[in-house]
Design a protein around this motif. Structure first.
Motif, PDB file in Angstrom:
ATOM      1  N   ALA A 133       0.785  -1.229   0.000  1.00  0.00           N
ATOM      2  CA  ALA A 133       0.000   0.000   0.000  1.00  0.00           C
ATOM      3  C   ALA A 133       0.824   1.289   0.000  1.00  0.00           C
ATOM      4  O   ALA A 133       0.268   2.364  -0.214  1.00  0.00           O
ATOM      5  N   LEU A 134       2.127   1.210   0.215  1.00  0.00           N
ATOM      6  CA  LEU A 134       2.889   2.446   0.355  1.00  0.00           C
ATOM      7  C   LEU A 134       2.791   3.349  -0.873  1.00  0.00           C
ATOM      8  O   LEU A 134       2.521   4.547  -0.741  1.00  0.00           O
ATOM      9  N   LEU A 135       2.997   2.812  -2.057  1.00  0.00           N
ATOM     10  CA  LEU A 135       2.905   3.654  -3.256  1.00  0.00           C
ATOM     11  C   LEU A 135       1.513   4.267  -3.434  1.00  0.00           C
ATOM     12  O   LEU A 135       1.402   5.475  -3.662  1.00  0.00           O
ATOM     13  N   PRO A 136       0.441   3.477  -3.328  1.00  0.00           N
ATOM     14  CA  PRO A 136      -0.879   4.107  -3.432  1.00  0.00           C
ATOM     15  C   PRO A 136      -1.133   5.166  -2.353  1.00  0.00           C
ATOM     16  O   PRO A 136      -1.762   6.196  -2.626  1.00  0.00           O
ATOM     17  N   VAL A 137      -0.632   4.944  -1.145  1.00  0.00           N
ATOM     18  CA  VAL A 137      -0.796   5.945  -0.080  1.00  0.00           C
ATOM     19  C   VAL A 137      -0.049   7.224  -0.457  1.00  0.00           C
ATOM     20  O   VAL A 137      -0.596   8.328  -0.351  1.00  0.00           O
ATOM     21  N   LEU A 138       1.192   7.103  -0.904  1.00  0.00           N
ATOM     22  CA  LEU A 138       1.967   8.284  -1.277  1.00  0.00           C
ATOM     23  C   LEU A 138       1.327   9.030  -2.445  1.00  0.00           C
ATOM     24  O   LEU A 138       1.268  10.266  -2.440  1.00  0.00           O
ATOM     25  N   HIS A 139       0.814   8.277  -3.425  1.00  0.00           N
ATOM     26  CA  HIS A 139       0.101   8.930  -4.541  1.00  0.00           C
ATOM     27  C   HIS A 139      -1.132   9.658  -4.023  1.00  0.00           C
ATOM     28  O   HIS A 139      -1.423  10.785  -4.455  1.00  0.00           O
ATOM     29  N   GLY A 140      -1.860   9.038  -3.115  1.00  0.00           N
ATOM     30  CA  GLY A 140      -3.055   9.665  -2.561  1.00  0.00           C
ATOM     31  C   GLY A 140      -2.742  10.941  -1.801  1.00  0.00           C
ATOM     32  O   GLY A 140      -3.449  11.950  -1.938  1.00  0.00           O
ATOM     33  N   VAL A 141      -1.684  10.906  -1.004  1.00  0.00           N
ATOM     34  CA  VAL A 141      -1.278  12.097  -0.257  1.00  0.00           C
ATOM     35  C   VAL A 141      -0.883  13.207  -1.230  1.00  0.00           C
ATOM     36  O   VAL A 141      -1.317  14.352  -1.096  1.00  0.00           O
ATOM     37  N   GLN A 142      -0.084  12.855  -2.233  1.00  0.00           N
ATOM     38  CA  GLN A 142       0.345  13.868  -3.187  1.00  0.00           C
ATOM     39  C   GLN A 142      -0.831  14.401  -4.002  1.00  0.00           C
ATOM     40  O   GLN A 142      -0.896  15.599  -4.287  1.00  0.00           O
ATOM     41  N   ASN A 143      -1.765  13.539  -4.367  1.00  0.00           N
ATOM     42  CA  ASN A 143      -2.947  14.011  -5.104  1.00  0.00           C
ATOM     43  C   ASN A 143      -3.757  14.988  -4.265  1.00  0.00           C
ATOM     44  O   ASN A 143      -4.303  15.959  -4.781  1.00  0.00           O
ATOM     45  N   ALA A 144      -3.843  14.731  -2.973  1.00  0.00           N
ATOM     46  CA  ALA A 144      -4.642  15.585  -2.091  1.00  0.00           C
ATOM     47  C   ALA A 144      -3.941  16.902  -1.768  1.00  0.00           C
ATOM     48  O   ALA A 144      -4.582  17.950  -1.702  1.00  0.00           O
ATOM     49  N   LEU A 145      -2.626  16.856  -1.554  1.00  0.00           N
ATOM     50  CA  LEU A 145      -1.902  18.031  -1.078  1.00  0.00           C
ATOM     51  C   LEU A 145      -0.997  18.689  -2.113  1.00  0.00           C
ATOM     52  O   LEU A 145      -0.486  19.771  -1.875  1.00  0.00           O
ATOM     53  N   GLY A 146      -0.759  17.985  -3.225  1.00  0.00           N
ATOM     54  CA  GLY A 146       0.156  18.497  -4.231  1.00  0.00           C
ATOM     55  C   GLY A 146       1.594  18.067  -4.001  1.00  0.00           C
ATOM     56  O   GLY A 146       2.452  18.267  -4.842  1.00  0.00           O
ATOM     57  N   HIS A 147       1.864  17.500  -2.839  1.00  0.00           N
ATOM     58  CA  HIS A 147       3.198  17.017  -2.491  1.00  0.00           C
ATOM     59  C   HIS A 147       3.073  16.107  -1.273  1.00  0.00           C
ATOM     60  O   HIS A 147       1.997  15.994  -0.676  1.00  0.00           O
ATOM     61  N   VAL A 148       4.168  15.447  -0.908  1.00  0.00           N
ATOM     62  CA  VAL A 148       4.207  14.627   0.301  1.00  0.00           C
ATOM     63  C   VAL A 148       5.055  15.399   1.309  1.00  0.00           C
ATOM     64  O   VAL A 148       6.284  15.400   1.213  1.00  0.00           O
ATOM     65  N   PRO A 149       4.415  16.082   2.248  1.00  0.00           N
ATOM     66  CA  PRO A 149       5.176  16.893   3.203  1.00  0.00           C
ATOM     67  C   PRO A 149       6.108  16.035   4.054  1.00  0.00           C
ATOM     68  O   PRO A 149       5.783  14.899   4.405  1.00  0.00           O
ATOM     69  N   GLU A 150       7.261  16.596   4.407  1.00  0.00           N
ATOM     70  CA  GLU A 150       8.234  15.879   5.236  1.00  0.00           C
ATOM     71  C   GLU A 150       7.609  15.427   6.554  1.00  0.00           C
ATOM     72  O   GLU A 150       7.907  14.346   7.046  1.00  0.00           O
TER      73      GLU A 150
END
Length: 151
Positions: free
Chosen positions: A13-30
């Motif tokens: 699930a890590l890749l789908p989670v990271l894609h979801g976070v980036q889709n929602a926020l525009g980036h994956v915050p530190e």
């Protein structure tokens, strides 16, 4: 992070989670890395390693528009390296960076499927072919004019 709650227990699930976070926020915050790691029972290094390995993921907010420059073989053969140097100089950024005014982010891409019209550039959903430094400058000027007209 709804996407984390929905996907965290699924295998791989890590890749789908990271894609979801980036889709929602525009980036994956530190500051999301420790939370994701904790919720998925992973180390922070595991999560950070995936983010840094895949060029698609951003750790800073993107610009209002994203310029994707093709780096595939066809574009390279038709002058993409010269175009890349020019675009970086004109925007004042490197790949994976955003201009100081927040207008543009610059990202590499490894094929836009526009090989017959190399070198290619994609801005948002707008595909450009046979891009030269001069054509990039002309495009950039039209963007500045649009910004002035909007204000």
């Amino acid at each position: 992070m709804d996407v984390l709650d929905r996907l965290k227990d699924k295998p791989g699930a890590l890749l789908p989670v990271l894609h979801g976070v980036q889709n929602a926020l525009g980036h994956v915050p530190e500051d999301a890395v420790p939370l994701i790691a904790h919720e998925m029972n992973l180390s922070r290094a595991d999560v950070h390693g995936v983010i840094s390995f895949y060029h698609f993921f951003r750790t800073t907010p993107p610009g209002r528009r994203t310029v994707f420059l093709c780096r595939a073989e066809s574009c390279q053969a038709m002058g993409a390296a010269q175009l890349e140097r020019h675009v970086k100089q004109r925007l004042g950024v490197d790949f994976h960076q955003t201009t100081a005014d927040g207008a543009f982010s610059l990202e590499p891409v490894y094929c836009l499927g526009n090989c017959a019209c190399s070198p290619a550039m994609l801005v948002d959903d707008e595909l450009h072919g046979r891009v030269t430094p001069e054509r990039f400058d002309a495009w950039l000027e039209t963007q500045a004019a649009r910004t002035e007209d909007a204000s």
